[in-house]
Design an enzyme around this catalytic site. Structure first.
Site, mmCIF file in Angstrom:
data_model
loop_
_atom_site.group_PDB
_atom_site.id
_atom_site.type_symbol
_atom_site.label_atom_id
_atom_site.label_comp_id
_atom_site.label_asym_id
_atom_site.label_seq_id
_atom_site.Cartn_x
_atom_site.Cartn_y
_atom_site.Cartn_z
ATOM 1 N N LEU D 10 14.970 -9.559 11.154
ATOM 2 C CA LEU D 10 14.962 -8.813 12.419
ATOM 3 C C LEU D 10 14.834 -9.767 13.582
ATOM 4 C CD1 LEU D 10 12.414 -6.001 11.450
ATOM 5 C CD2 LEU D 10 14.908 -5.899 11.374
ATOM 6 N N ASP D 11 15.307 -9.360 14.748
ATOM 7 C CA ASP D 11 15.033 -10.176 15.920
ATOM 8 C C ASP D 11 14.108 -9.418 16.870
ATOM 9 O OD1 ASP D 11 16.607 -8.434 17.367
ATOM 10 O OD2 ASP D 11 18.283 -9.830 17.556
ATOM 11 N N CYS D 12 13.912 -9.960 18.060
ATOM 12 C CA CYS D 12 12.860 -9.427 18.910
ATOM 13 C C CYS D 12 13.171 -8.020 19.435
ATOM 14 C CB CYS D 12 12.511 -10.394 20.037
ATOM 15 S SG CYS D 12 13.880 -10.731 21.125
ATOM 16 N N GLN D 14 13.890 -5.733 17.294
ATOM 17 C CA GLN D 14 13.520 -4.988 16.078
ATOM 18 C C GLN D 14 14.735 -4.564 15.257
ATOM 19 O OE1 GLN D 14 10.322 -5.116 16.134
ATOM 20 N NE2 GLN D 14 9.421 -4.371 18.007
ATOM 21 N N ILE D 15 15.867 -5.172 15.526
ATOM 22 C CA ILE D 15 17.055 -4.882 14.723
ATOM 23 C C ILE D 15 17.525 -6.176 14.059
ATOM 24 C CG2 ILE D 15 17.753 -2.888 16.110
ATOM 25 C CD1 ILE D 15 19.677 -4.667 17.637
#
Lengths: 125, 125, 125, 125
Positions: D10-12, D14-15
């Site tokens: 995930l990245d910042c 949230q995906i």
């Protein structure tokens, strides 16, 4: 923007793994946003997300261990879409990869016409 | 060595994921080998591999989006083992992480007494 | 938990890069939280974060392309700290890596005595 | 092929980070080669490398924490090029991403007409 291959980015063929070119280009876009006065993270906090919708990338010449390269970016707008033209150029001038990356803008999760970022990005179009 | 957080290294808590500190430290060791006149990749081609045997790392203060930091390294030898003392230091002087990383030397896949690298690393001990 | 090496996790020595073992172990912990009825992400939404404070890991035998392995986990509590004992075991029973990972609990960013998670984790201690 | 999101992907926002879709797809191709009787690594050892030349990918609906998905693949040949049509499909049938990935074949580093792999891949065309 000057960057350099890190050895953990290589794969078992001793060349940089394809996915890492997207990482280099993402970092370049985030540095660009920062330079334009609107860090990506700050956008996100304001409820504005620039989301990648489409990537077209050609791999032309592989990058190898510790190689230095330049990551170039120019920006175009087409209706609600922002198109980043991004090249990875080797020190001898050879093109390692060339991509066209299309982003759209979401405000609070909903697609917008993209005007939110025109004040910031307008001068680069 | 000066470095900077890239946003793809963040995890869903908005802080740099633990595993990426090992990437920062590995890249620092490889730059160190390069500066010492023996790129890691060249070692590998000569049949010499420095393999990480043990990592002890303390996470003290998380790194965040686009933060700049300094990656420090000092080297110690204990019998056949090389111990890298590595710190990640924030711009305000605060320690983000501190690690002790133990490597052993393999020649053609076999454990050695570690003398292969003494000519290169000797001056740093 | 059964897992398998993915080729992009290999490094230029054709073995799994050190940092990826931390990824395997993190994923195992998150699956464990999920099985215990409290997905990691749900914790985070409730303002509770389990943060890694210290990792000690020994690398004993490298994993290679497409190799299958078992990721094992047991949990211990020491005062406010939760200690995860995690092993990566090859199909022939050989230990690939063995780690002790210490986590502390933050509520709204502040260190707690760790009692938040006792209801969920209590049965595994 | 059934897969599941790991939280470190995930990245910042949230995906799942864009680059990780290329990782999922690469792993699917390598599993496909393995199932076809020719592991990717074995090809490489025989001096045959299938190298990605071009990626076109559309991101349609983001993957989130611990989400399960199916990674689908079909293969087409166009002259010397092999084209992998790859879709990432959510459990509700929604398309998360759709890609067309073009690979060429190198033997000992030189571009070939791609016949090396016809025996192995022929039955899937």
């Amino acid at each position: 923007m000057e960057m350099e291959v890190r050895d953990y980015e290589l794969d078992c063929e001793q060349i940089v793994n394809n996915a890492n070119y997207l990482h280099y280009m993402e970092h370049t876009r985030h540095k660009f946003c920062q330079a334009a006065g609107m860090p990506f993270f700050e956008m996100h906090r304001q409820g504005i997300d620039a989301v990648v919708r489409r990537v077209e990338i050609e791999y032309l010449s592989p990058l190898r261990s510790m190689e230095k390269f330049t990551s170039c970016l120019s920006l175009e707008r087409k209706g609600p879409r922002y198109i980043f033209h991004q090249d990875i150029v080797k020190q001898n001038g050879e093109l390692a990869a060339s991509a066209q990356i299309t982003a759209v803008i979401l405000r609070d999760g909903k697609l917008t016409r993209g005007d939110e970022l025109i004040e910031i990005f307008g001068k680069y179009l």
